[in-house]
Design a protein around this motif. Structure first.
Motif, PDB file in Angstrom:
ATOM      1  N   LEU A  76      45.598 170.582  35.823  1.00 39.03           N
ATOM      2  CA  LEU A  76      45.815 169.297  36.467  1.00 39.03           C
ATOM      3  C   LEU A  76      45.147 169.328  37.837  1.00 39.03           C
ATOM      4  O   LEU A  76      45.383 170.228  38.635  1.00 39.03           O
ATOM      5  CB  LEU A  76      47.318 169.069  36.606  1.00 39.03           C
ATOM      6  N   ARG A  77      44.292 168.343  38.082  1.00 37.79           N
ATOM      7  CA  ARG A  77      43.710 168.220  39.418  1.00 37.79           C
ATOM      8  C   ARG A  77      44.723 167.530  40.310  1.00 37.79           C
ATOM      9  O   ARG A  77      45.123 166.402  40.048  1.00 37.79           O
ATOM     10  CB  ARG A  77      42.424 167.402  39.342  1.00 37.79           C
ATOM     11  N   MET A  78      45.121 168.231  41.378  1.00 37.17           N
ATOM     12  CA  MET A  78      46.228 167.711  42.168  1.00 37.17           C
ATOM     13  C   MET A  78      45.778 166.791  43.295  1.00 37.17           C
ATOM     14  O   MET A  78      46.601 166.246  44.012  1.00 37.17           O
ATOM     15  CB  MET A  78      47.030 168.859  42.763  1.00 37.17           C
ATOM     16  N   CYS A  79      44.482 166.687  43.510  1.00 35.36           N
ATOM     17  CA  CYS A  79      44.031 165.827  44.608  1.00 35.36           C
ATOM     18  C   CYS A  79      42.638 165.319  44.280  1.00 35.36           C
ATOM     19  O   CYS A  79      42.101 165.610  43.213  1.00 35.36           O
ATOM     20  CB  CYS A  79      44.033 166.593  45.912  1.00 35.36           C
ATOM     21  N   GLY A  80      42.048 164.590  45.213  1.00 40.38           N
ATOM     22  CA  GLY A  80      40.701 164.075  45.015  1.00 40.38           C
ATOM     23  C   GLY A  80      39.718 165.214  44.791  1.00 40.38           C
ATOM     24  O   GLY A  80      39.976 166.363  45.148  1.00 40.38           O
ATOM     25  N   TRP A  81      38.581 164.916  44.177  1.00 36.84           N
ATOM     26  CA  TRP A  81      37.692 165.987  43.750  1.00 36.84           C
ATOM     27  C   TRP A  81      36.296 165.811  44.363  1.00 36.84           C
ATOM     28  O   TRP A  81      35.295 166.188  43.798  1.00 36.84           O
ATOM     29  CB  TRP A  81      37.618 165.998  42.220  1.00 36.84           C
ATOM     30  N   THR A  82      36.257 165.206  45.564  1.00 33.60           N
ATOM     31  CA  THR A  82      34.964 165.043  46.220  1.00 33.60           C
ATOM     32  C   THR A  82      34.548 166.361  46.846  1.00 33.60           C
ATOM     33  O   THR A  82      35.361 167.262  47.033  1.00 33.60           O
ATOM     34  CB  THR A  82      35.042 163.963  47.296  1.00 33.60           C
ATOM     35  N   THR A  83      33.275 166.457  47.185  1.00 34.72           N
ATOM     36  CA  THR A  83      32.716 167.754  47.584  1.00 34.72           C
ATOM     37  C   THR A  83      33.360 168.322  48.845  1.00 34.72           C
ATOM     38  O   THR A  83      33.613 169.504  48.938  1.00 34.72           O
ATOM     39  CB  THR A  83      31.193 167.643  47.815  1.00 34.72           C
ATOM     40  N   ASP A  84      33.637 167.476  49.820  1.00 32.08           N
ATOM     41  CA  ASP A  84      34.096 168.017  51.096  1.00 32.08           C
ATOM     42  C   ASP A  84      35.612 168.154  51.161  1.00 32.08           C
ATOM     43  O   ASP A  84      36.174 168.414  52.215  1.00 32.08           O
ATOM     44  CB  ASP A  84      33.597 167.119  52.242  1.00 32.08           C
ATOM     45  N   GLU A  85      36.267 168.028  50.035  1.00 33.33           N
ATOM     46  CA  GLU A  85      37.717 168.100  50.062  1.00 33.33           C
ATOM     47  C   GLU A  85      38.180 169.486  49.641  1.00 33.33           C
ATOM     48  O   GLU A  85      37.517 170.162  48.855  1.00 33.33           O
ATOM     49  CB  GLU A  85      38.278 167.069  49.085  1.00 33.33           C
ATOM     50  N   ILE A  86      39.326 169.880  50.130  1.00 31.08           N
ATOM     51  CA  ILE A  86      39.920 171.118  49.627  1.00 31.08           C
ATOM     52  C   ILE A  86      40.653 170.777  48.349  1.00 31.08           C
ATOM     53  O   ILE A  86      41.465 169.867  48.316  1.00 31.08           O
ATOM     54  CB  ILE A  86      40.870 171.713  50.671  1.00 31.08           C
ATOM     55  N   LYS A  87      40.336 171.525  47.294  1.00 33.67           N
ATOM     56  CA  LYS A  87      40.847 171.098  45.987  1.00 33.67           C
ATOM     57  C   LYS A  87      41.919 172.056  45.489  1.00 33.67           C
ATOM     58  O   LYS A  87      41.864 173.252  45.717  1.00 33.67           O
ATOM     59  CB  LYS A  87      39.698 171.042  44.981  1.00 33.67           C
TER      60      LYS A  87
END
Lengths: 742, 712
Positions: free
Chosen positions: B663-674
């Motif tokens: 499950l992706r718990m947050c946004g998945w943009t490049t500059d984000e901590i995922k």
């Protein structure tokens, strides 16, 4: 062998380490269940009464009653060999068909509506009396079997006669056994299963000829039962539970060798699982053989299934490659129905022309022409062969109304109103449409059918091979459909819509028919070919379809009812009334209304409740790990039998609460049969405990049951009545007996 | 006897601190069971077994059973336990104090590591952080979960000196002054504490040291619970209380074996079990699953004691009753009190009006500061503009909007709605036979006069209308009214068509208009049922026969069909926007609250408003408690996903144990901590045989229970 210590209850033996419940049948029980001359007298008496009660005026009404119209329609399909789909397995319809053939049916009779005459003219006659006779014979046999079942569950002859008598005069059972319906033979099979179980339980030696014989009888009955109605699965479950109980007891019995025990398991698997399945499969085999041609039901079958039917050569002769300009039918993979549009509009949303799924073919409204996104003149695309490839953008032109398929970005569909759904409709025409990407769909090929022999269908669109999605060019939503029916204005067809990011299964489509004038007859282009369709695959597909149809029986029927109302006789079903029909000479007013025998139903309800409570206490007593309750064999036998019948009642009743389809009162009949057995068992117990009280109960129940039977005879047999008598008979205001008939 | 030896070795390791050791208290699973019984139970304490054997031996001539047993007893009692040496003393300290401390420290290190790495709102922090914030702002809100978890989050926010300004928008950066690290760490403590509990649990189950270590390390490095405990979520609390519940169950089991449940120690652990159950159920309702497990065990125990009472001399009646009483008090009353207490705190903290106003009862709303209810004149008359709230399972406002039923009558929908909106406004109108129309237009006063004129014009035979009679007639008990939807002008009516969801009741729709309607199907008879008393002395003597906003509870009976306007607690599907179903119900029980209604807002310019401000009756805690719980249940049931819509966050139950999807718990943009939520394949491989307790609600939660460590 150790001597049985006096403190052990009857039926228990002392082993080396522990005492155990023996599975030996006690001589006392065997003595009780011996068939004597009294029994023969009672059986003959029951047969005579059965002939009178179940066969009286069987030829009346000489008109189609209730579901006879469905059965008749199917018989006609058999006669013509036209493939059809019914939610019930085919055994009973086949038997009726054979009886009809035996009595020289010429297949002309059309079963169009309830009340139609069976012998309107000599050319259209139908031997309906013979078919009804079969159903009624099953009813009589059920009564006799009831007697034997009760005798073999250690009831005395008089109680067995009482129980069988209740079955004999129960109004709803009589009504059903007099008509060409499935329930009467179905009940006979259930009775046969119970009879087999009872006999089997009386066999001490499981591997005696008799033991094996009754196992085979049960196996046969189970096979036939499920081949009549799939509700038979509940009976199988009932049988399974009792078998497990028996096996469990044998496991604890130290006299039984381990090898014998495993042999038992094996024998039972063979007779109760393998045998019924074999029978079930063979009946379907016969069914397929009897229906070699295409018919009403072939629309919702897959093309490979259809290729096995007689008159579908054109499916195998059409070109496989789909070109721009091809006339095609698009099929929805999940529901096997055709993408359809017709000259009616939505009553909601845009009010434009409806697009839906339609289950029948051939129909002109299922035909679409695949076009390029440019402006196309009539017939222009048909002059050139240009295959459609994965990723191409197409338009769908509805041939018979001359409109284009399109998605309304701002409007939501009629039934599934969400912010991610869009309405799909047809509008505009060739002249008006110019570069509007709302009409364009991108073809994304997702997979291929399992019988494709190469990878080509993944790259270019091939009929019956490529499975694809249609993605709306403007909003990127995906065209899909699901088994949600449009309201009456949409003729109950399935809704078609466009969904953003849908789940995949309902978005898949394939092309079934494919025609293009240039290549239709040119054998240089590849043709559609199908491999031999395996019998099991065929059966599997048929069953999927049957279940799909069964679960889509949700439109409200006037006489459908909820399971919780069944035991209380709150309302019946109007089977037939010849009110307002042109009557033939001497025809009396006649009305058939399915209604339970109130006395029997309510007695059974009460006894079910009492037995449930008694069994709970009995269970509680027997769970005690510290002592073994001391009880006589007849008590144990009473509780065991009551448990079995109560379980049978529950297994044939409770599952209906979890069914989403429309249900009818007659679904309760199998459960009723078990509840009557339970009633008799209860009376037997009362007789052995308090004789006077038991006799009193028998008299009271018999008289009230007879009274209920007598009072409602006209609506069982369709006899003449008077209006006031009829109105008088409406004991409950909810009994909507049609008194206008008289 | 090798297995027995092993068992005793384990016992030695664990119970050297006990001065007296008696091996007979252990289960005798290694001996051929000399029981003569076919009972379904397998876990008999030894004492019972012995008792039974003796009893049997009296009746049977066989003495070999006794012989073997005696032999067994003599053998096992001869197995001596080595005297505690200094090594065992050290190992005792090591096993009981040092190891768990070390493991807890390790767990803390793993869980707290980089807890501040992402400074934006991750996953459901958006919900729970916000709910915690409501407690600081004291604004009333509504949520499907019970309040304990959110109260604790609120506490952590309070301790972190959070000012309640930040609204925890998903993916937003935490502001500078928001000490989110403390909040997360506070929540993380519950995750960390699972480790020592699991460690002692394993010891209590009698596992070897190695197994205990393995179990604890599994808990530490299990990535689902690890990831979830790093954020402000309810899951780590739920897991912690679940684990304590299971720990308590094991303790109870040991105490039961040694027949010590009624000792002080026993009562202590029973109480702790009760507290754990109360906590786990007050965090999320899924805590009921572990409660079921405990309940099953307790019922089994009590059933056995019942049989003992009936058939043996082991159990005295007073002792037996004490067992029942202690169980009822500790395992039913205590959890219930904790659960209710959480709600009590919830209600007493949230004293201001907030987002959840629309879905709570009128009395509770009126008790909130800054509520938006129009009290209006104290008695309702014809022509009044009202909103009406159900008292049933979904206590929402009756509502209508310009959408029709797709089936049945296809007339305009009537629903219940949890938010305030002008589509909730209805006007009370005279029955058709009175020949009067009192509907007022509240937008414009001049219109009202026109309205009067219009009514005069439309019906010439009508007598000259007394202004007072037209506009100041009060609605009394037993009067007939019609209800007009203000925005669309249609009338609430019912007909013998089955309702869309609860098909055994009649559908209620909005149809027609006031000028042309002459059917009794849209006329409703008022039946006043109950009147709440205002605490203010000015409003003590209100006429019980009149309808007073807020305080009068009444039923509406259809004049033609005799059924009552009611709510069912079901929600309409997509076409009805998941709003509540309204039906007409044949109700025999006058106290059937689903047919009870009360008036919430009341506007009538013709009638006089009271001079003093009306003080509404105080809400009754138990009623509000019940209603809120019903409301939670109803909104839980309404969360049915659409099978046609692909939801990338949801997954199927069978995918959880085999780690089929994460499950992706947050946004998945490049500059984000995922953050990606997935279980640890190593441990999942080994626990495949065990039964993880999986709970799916509102998206995706996976809770991995340690309690099946038994399989190792």
């Amino acid at each position: 062998m150790i001597e049985k210590p006096p403190s052990l209850p009857p039926g228990y033996k002392q082993g080396k380490w522990r005492s155990y419940l023996s599975t030996q049948i006690s001589p006392q029980l065997l003595q009780q269940t011996l068939i004597t001359s009294t029994d023969r007298f009672f059986i003959i008496l029951l047969t005579c009464l059965g002939f009178i009660i179940r066969l009286a005026k069987l030829w009346l009404p000489a008109r189609i009653v209730f579901d006879e119209v469905h059965i008749g329609t199917f018989l006609r399909f058999y006669f013509r060999g036209e493939f059809f789909i019914d939610v019930h397995p085919p055994l009973m319809k086949l038997i009726y068909f054979w009886i009809a053939l035996l009595f020289d049916w010429n297949g002309n009779m059309e079963f169009s509506k309830i009340g139609q005459l069976y012998h309107a003219d000599p050319d259209h006659e139908f031997p309906y009396v013979m078919l009804r006779l079969f159903s009624a014979s099953c009813g009589i046999l059920t009564v006799l079997l009831t007697y034997l079942i009760l005798r073999y569950s250690a009831c005395r002859s008089s109680v067995a006669f009482f129980g069988a008598g209740l079955v004999l005069i129960e109004n709803s059972l009589i009504t059903h056994s007099r008509l060409i319906l499935l329930d009467s033979p179905f009940l006979l099979c259930i009775a046969l299963v119970v009879f087999g179980m009872k006999r089997l339980q009386l066999q001490s030696n499981p591997f005696s000829i008799k033991g094996i014989k009754f196992l085979v009888v049960i196996g046969w009955a189970l096979g036939l039962l499920t081949s009549i109605k799939l509700v038979g699965l509940f009976t199988i479950a009932w049988c399974g539970i009792l078998t497990i109980q028996q096996i469990w007891r044998q496991l604890g019995d130290l006299d039984i060798k381990v090898s014998t025990w495993f042999g038992q398991i094996f024998a039972r698997l063979l007779c109760l699982v393998v045998l019924p399945i074999t029978i079930y499969l063979s009946i379907f085999m016969v069914h397929f053989e009897t229906l070699p041609f295409s018919g009403e039901g072939s629309g919702i079958m897959s093309p490979i299934f259809k290729s096995g039917l007689g008159d579908y050569e054109y499916l195998t002769n059409q070109p496989i490659d789909v070109s721009y300009g091809s006339t095609v039918t698009l099929k929805h993979l999940g529901t096997e129905a055709y993408l359809h549009s017709h000259n009616f509009t939505y009553w909601s949303g845009t009010g434009e022309q409806q697009v839906s799924l339609y289950e029948f073919m051939p129909d002109d409204n299922n035909e679409w022409i695949l076009e390029t996104r440019n402006k196309n003149r009539e017939g222009q695309l048909q002059k050139k062969f240009r295959p459609i490839k994965d990723g191409d953008t197409i338009r769908l032109f509805h041939k018979s109304t001359g409109k284009y398929l399109h998605v309304n970005n701002e409007v939501r569909p009629p039934m599934s109103d969400h912010d991610y759904t869009k309405e799909v409709s047809c509008n505009s025409n060739r002249e008006e449409l110019l570069g509007n990407i709302n009409y364009e769909f991108k073809v994304r090929i997702v997979s291929k059918t399992y019988y494709s022999d190469n990878e080509l269908p993944l790259r270019k669109l091939q009929a019956t091979r490529s499975i694809f999605q249609l993605i709306h060019a403007d909003s990127k939503c995906i065209l899909m459909s699901h088994p949600v029916r449009l309201p009456d204005w949409g003729f109950g067809q399935f809704e078609v819509l466009c969904v953003d990011e849908p789940t995949i299964p309902n978005t898949l489509w394939y092309i079934e028919e494919n025609h293009h004038p240039l290549i239709d007859d040119d054998k240089n282009y590849a043709r559609v070919k199908f491999p031999q369709y395996n019998f099991f695959r065929k059966l599997w597909e048929l069953h999927k379809t049957m279940f799909r149809i069964n679960s889509s029986f949700t439109t409200h029927h006037r006489y459908s009812s909820k399971p919780e109302t069944w035991p209380f006789v709150l309302r019946g079903i109007n089977y037939f009334s010849n009110e307002g029909m042109t009557k033939y000479i001497n025809e009396d007013p006649s009305h058939i209304y399915l209604l339970g025998n109130g006395a029997i139903y309510y007695t059974a309800n009460l006894i079910i409740l009492i037995t449930f409570i008694k069994l709970s206490f009995y269970m509680f007593k027997h769970l005690n790990p510290f002592t073994i309750p001391y009880e006589s064999l007849s008590i144990s036998s009473y509780y065991q039998n009551s448990f079995e019948y109560l379980l049978g009642w529950a297994f044939h009743y409770i599952p209906f609460f979890y069914m989403n389809r429309e249900l009818f009162l007659h679904h309760y009949l199998p459960a009723l049969f078990f509840s009557i057995l339970l009633t008799a068992q209860f009376i037997e117990y009362q007789l052995s405990k308090r004789r006077q009280w038991g006799i009193f109960l028998i008299i009271i129940i018999s008289i009230s049951a007879l009274y209920c039977f007598w009072s409602f005879m006209p609506i069982i047999y369709g006899l003449n009545w008077t209006k006031s008598q009829c109105n008088h008979a409406k004991w409950l205001s909810s009994w909507d007996i049609d008194c206008m008939t008289y | 006897m090798t297995i027995l030896d092993k068992k005793i070795k384990v016992f030695t390791a664990e119970s050297t601190k006990k001065s007296k050791y008696h091996p007979n208290t252990d289960k005798l699973s290694v001996s051929p069971e000399p029981s003569s019984n076919q009972s379904a139970f397998s876990n008999h304490p030894y004492s019972q077994l012995k008792h039974r054997t003796i009893k049997n031996s009296k009746s049977s001539s066989h003495i070999s059973i006794n012989d073997e047993l005696d032999e067994l007893i003599s053998k096992t009692s001869n197995l001596s336990i080595s005297n505690p040496s200094k090594w065992s003393n050290i190992s005792y300290w090591l096993v009981n104090y040092i190891n768990p401390l070390f493991l807890t420290a390790l767990s803390a290190a793993v869980r707290l590591y980089h807890i501040d790495y992402s400074n934006s709102v991750v996953w459901d922090e958006a919900h729970f952080g916000k709910f915690g914030g409501y407690y600081l702002n004291r604004e009333f809100y509504f949520d499907v979960h019970p309040p304990l978890g959110k109260l604790l989050i609120g506490l952590s926010e309070y301790l972190a000196n959070f000012n309640g300004d930040f609204d925890f928008k998903s993916g937003a950066k935490f502001p500078e002054d928001c000490n989110f690290i403390f909040m997360r760490a506070f929540n993380c403590i519950f995750g960390i504490l699972c480790t020592p509990v699991a460690y002692y649990l394993s010891l209590n189950l009698g596992f070897s040291n190695l197994t205990t270590w393995f179990l604890s390390l599994s808990v530490i490095f299990e990535m689902l619970s690890l990831t979830l405990s790093k954020f402000i979520l309810l899951d780590s609390m739920l897991l912690f209380f679940t684990v304590t519940c299971y720990f308590c169950l094991i303790k109870l089991h040991k105490l039961r074996i040694s027949n010590n449940l009624l000792s002080l120690n026993g009562i202590k652990w029973l109480t702790l079990t009760g507290i754990s159950i109360g906590c786990v159920c007050s965090v999320k309702w899924v805590g009921l699953f572990i409660t079921l497990l405990i309940g099953y065990y307790i019922i089994y125990d009590l059933l056995l004691k019942t049989y003992q009472l009936i058939s043996t001399d082991d159990q005295s009646l007073s002792n037996y009753l004490l067992h029942w009483i202690s169980r009822i008090i500790t395992l039913i009353l205590i959890p219930f009190c904790i659960y209710a207490l959480c709600f009590k705190i919830h209600f007493s903290v949230l004293t201001h009006s907030g987002t959840g106003d629309g879905s709570v009862s009128t009395l509770l709303q009126a008790s909130l500061e800054g509520h938006s209810i129009d009290f209006g004149p104290r008695s309702v008359g014809y022509g009044s503009l009202i909103t009406m709230r159900s008292q049933g399972l979904s206590p929402n406002l009756i509502h209508s909007h310009e959408h029709n039923y797709p089936q049945g009558s296809r007339q305009q929908q009537i629903t219940t709605y949890g938010f305030k909106d002008e589509n909730n406004d209805f006007l009370i109108e005279f029955p058709f036979d009175r020949g009067l129309l009192a509907s007022l237009d509240y937008e414009d006063d001049s219109n009202r006069n026109n309205n009067t004129n219009n009514t005069n014009n439309t019906n010439i035979t009508r007598e000259i209308i007394n202004h007072d009679e037209l506009f100041r007639t009060l609605v009394k008990d037993g009067d007939v009214i019609r209800l007009v939807h203000r925005m669309t002008g249609c009338l609430i009516r019912t007909h013998p068509i089955s309702a869309p969801i609860a098909t055994n009741h009649f559908e209620v729709s909005c149809f027609g208009d006031i000028e042309n309607s002459n059917e009794y199907k849209d006329e409703w008879i008022i039946e006043v049922k109950f009147q709440d008393k205002s605490p203010s002395p000015h409003f003590q003597s209100e006429d019980i026969n009149e309808i007073h906003p807020i305080s009068t509870n009444f039923r509406l009976k259809n004049k033609q069909l005799g059924c009552y306007l009611a709510t069912t607690g079901y929600s309409y599907p997509g076409w009805g926007f998941q709003q509540g179903e309204v039906v007409c119900k044949h109700s025999i029980i006058a106290h059937d609250k689903s047919t009870w209604w009360n008036i919430e807002d009341h506007i009538n310019k013709e009638l006089e408003s009271p001079k003093e401000t009306y003080i509404p009756p105080p809400p009754k805690f138990w009623k509000e408690f019940l209603l809120l719980n019903y409301g939670m249940m109803a909104s839980n049931n309404a969360l049915i996903p659409d099978p046609d819509k692909f939801d990338k966050l949801s997954s199927e139950w069978w995918e959880w144990p085999i780690l089929h999807t994460g499950l992706r718990m947050c946004g998945w943009t490049t500059d984000e901590i995922k953050f990606f939520l997935i279980g640890n394949p190593f441990f999942f491989l080994f626990t495949r045989q065990s039964e993880p307790l999986n709970i799916k609600d509102n998206g995706f939660y996976l809770i991995y229970l340690i309690h099946h460590g038994m399989n190792f």
